[in-house]
Write an enzyme that holds these catalytic residues in place. Sequence first.
Site, mmCIF file in Angstrom:
data_model
loop_
_atom_site.group_PDB
_atom_site.id
_atom_site.type_symbol
_atom_site.label_atom_id
_atom_site.label_comp_id
_atom_site.label_asym_id
_atom_site.label_seq_id
_atom_site.Cartn_x
_atom_site.Cartn_y
_atom_site.Cartn_z
ATOM 1 N N ARG B 264 0.751 -1.243 -0.051
ATOM 2 C CA ARG B 264 0.040 -0.028 -0.315
ATOM 3 C C ARG B 264 1.124 1.153 0.059
ATOM 4 O O ARG B 264 1.621 1.654 0.855
ATOM 5 C CB ARG B 264 -0.425 0.050 1.963
ATOM 6 C CG ARG B 264 -1.827 1.243 1.354
ATOM 7 C CD ARG B 264 -2.651 1.940 2.527
ATOM 8 N NE ARG B 264 -2.747 0.925 3.463
ATOM 9 C CZ ARG B 264 -2.035 1.764 4.669
ATOM 10 N NH1 ARG B 264 -1.625 2.640 4.974
ATOM 11 N NH2 ARG B 264 -1.811 1.305 5.818
ATOM 12 N N HIS B 268 -3.922 4.941 4.325
ATOM 13 C CA HIS B 268 -5.043 4.032 4.780
ATOM 14 C C HIS B 268 -6.270 4.536 3.406
ATOM 15 O O HIS B 268 -6.970 3.731 3.514
ATOM 16 C CB HIS B 268 -5.420 3.740 6.038
ATOM 17 C CG HIS B 268 -6.576 2.542 6.072
ATOM 18 N ND1 HIS B 268 -6.928 2.007 6.043
ATOM 19 C CD2 HIS B 268 -7.876 3.639 6.963
ATOM 20 C CE1 HIS B 268 -8.431 1.419 5.893
ATOM 21 N NE2 HIS B 268 -8.390 2.022 7.092
ATOM 22 N N TYR B 277 3.303 5.732 11.330
ATOM 23 C CA TYR B 277 3.455 4.752 11.492
ATOM 24 C C TYR B 277 4.886 3.447 10.337
ATOM 25 O O TYR B 277 5.162 2.979 10.700
ATOM 26 C CB TYR B 277 2.165 3.635 11.482
ATOM 27 C CG TYR B 277 1.501 3.571 10.631
ATOM 28 C CD1 TYR B 277 1.305 3.319 9.598
ATOM 29 C CD2 TYR B 277 -0.089 4.590 10.322
ATOM 30 C CE1 TYR B 277 1.079 2.914 8.527
ATOM 31 C CE2 TYR B 277 -0.895 4.506 9.523
ATOM 32 C CZ TYR B 277 -0.318 4.340 8.542
ATOM 33 O OH TYR B 277 -1.352 4.163 7.209
#
Lengths: 333, 364
Positions: B264, B268, B277
């Site tokens: 990815r 998100h 993160y």
Amino acid sequence: MTATATPTKTMTMVAAINDALALALEADETVHVFGEDVGVMGGVFRATDGLQARFGAERVFDTPLAEAGIVGMGIGMGLAGLKPVAEIQFAGFLYPALDQVLSHLGRYRHRTRGRYHLPMVIRAPYGGGVHTPEQHADSPEAILAHTPGVKVVIPSTPADAKGLLLAAIQDPDPVFFLEAIKLYRSVKGEVPEGHYTVPLGQARVVTQGDDVTVICYGGMVEVAQKAAEAARPHGIGVEVIDLRTLVPLDTETVLASVRKTGRAVVVSEAPRTNGFHSEISATIAEEAIDFLRAPIRRVTGFDAPYPPFTSVEDVYRPSPVRVARAIREVMGY
Amino acid sequence: MTSPDTAPPTPTFPAGGEQEPFQLLAPDGTATQPDALPDPDTRLRLYRHMRRIRHFDERAWVLYRTGRLGVFPPYGGMEASQVGTAAALGPGDWLFPTYRDTGAALTHGLPVAQTLAYWRTSPHGWAMPQDLKVLPFYIPIATQYPHAVGAALAEKRKGTRNVALAYIGDGGSSEGDFHEALNFAGALTVPCVFILQNNGWAISVPTRTQTRAVNLARRADGYGIPGVRVDGNDVLATYVVTRGAVTRARDGGGPTLIETVTYRVKPHTLADDPSRYRTDADNLGWAEKDPILRLRTHLLGEGLLTEDADAALTREIEAEFEAALKEADGYPEPTPAEILDHVFAEPTPQLRRQRAQIEAEEGT
Ligand SMILES: Cc1ncc(C[n+]2csc(CCOP(=O)(O)OP(=O)(O)O)c2C)c(N)n1
């Protein structure tokens, strides 16, 4: 709350929750905070921000993405002497864990005749008003409150959020702690510093009034307050009661107020049929019918899934206008 | 709608336990197994699909920024994983997409205007097309997997040759539903293809924190079904493997789990901040693995694509999107009472009363 003399700090509800978690982790090394994205990221709403850095990845940790696993594992942790404080990312995603909740969470004390008990807290953001995608805005409190042995807490102010969460973590029984997403950052308030608790089972009289009692909790408290303000210039005194905990329920405060005003409006954003608001209404009808001067009114969501259509979301969630209308109706009965 | 090409020769799958993902095109576009490539028309079709869905993803970002789209989970960088799998289906097959699989749904035939309307939270996007077996994007994680098993079982009972294909993420494969579905599918030998898009992350949680397992395709072993690991940034490999699994399912061979190993690249959702993160080091190397560039280099090298034809494709894709956007802009907003539509076939007395209440209060 016994905090009159302690210094306070202005903070949001999410900051107050973070403060409570930090104090609990500091005070008691059996406390463990875990769930999806709570560790490194600090939670999607940042409620656990900085806790892993401060207390380590053994006590504040990311779990695999599996709600039944989170609740089920927490049950075992609690049975074996830890204090699990789990986060379910959104209350609408609790459903995969409902077997653990309904079959086990509230039953251990009863089914072992007191040999085991379960001091677990499950936090979950709930409710609408912020245009989230499908299933992120659910209000499943009635399902939880209908489960014997499970307590349900829903704060509406930063100070209450902190004190109630600390009380929930101290509580020897399982507690669901639902946090209105709408309130996380939209309300700020004075929050006492340091450790204090707000006892479970005590409602809060938000505004005093002699004409009508509005009973609400969580995200609906500010909605009811706005309706009460709108009624004041019309000479209508509205007593707004914030339940703070649904289980245990402070029926005394509710009934005392209804006996005084003779009129009751119950507000919640959950679907209408079989909601917790219906339980309040039934309690009033059973215990205070002789005092009522008008039928009890419920202002609620509808018997449809919370709408995914942003432009009409506000129709579903009770507004100050809808509450004010109900107030007028019971006044004009 | 995808038109099934002339079926390529049934590929030989690598064994489920194999570590290295199955690959046909190296990141630099060279064919590692030239004999196993799908025919030129199929390669071009897959390229076109990938370009088309990337355009959607990129335009979605712009529309979101300007307030013309709601929350959107991007899939940029995962085009090979979505196209290679969805394009292996025929028109009678089922697609069960997660919120991340807009590209797969578009590939299977969900119209662009309707897809835009969905992410605008318009009822026009939520009404699924009658002539296409695609479900709305699943928001709760993993719940679609058992549904796909049921749809596949239904096709089998009805005696068709249709299959069901469902997506899940690496995070989602931790949920109980995932495991129950795989077990049911194996036990009942249903024509189901399970795609597990391993894009490295479940919001902030990397796969290594999610599970001790390093090869998620091997989860199939526990349920007695084949599991295949494939390079999810290689659309030809993804297509060939999925096509093989679909054919096997059609022929009564039962379910397959396919792990597409991808990444990815994007956040998100467009509201997420991945810098909280993950680091630049995490992202290192993934830009070079761009699935579209990979196939483009290959097609240009083989003389199957020219710069002119590519430019013409760009114009065609842009025109299609702009027309669809205009159509979606024309959809009227829902009326307040619409929030109560379609709860039951016949509204209950309560719902009738609630509708009257909304109409009285909202003046509709
Ligand atoms: C049952 C459930 N739990 C939690 C969530 C919140 N959530 C949405 S996406 C996500 C991460 C999913 O990761 P993965 O399955 O790897 O798919 P990806 O987003 O990477 O495509 C989470 C935890 C949800 N939607 N449903």
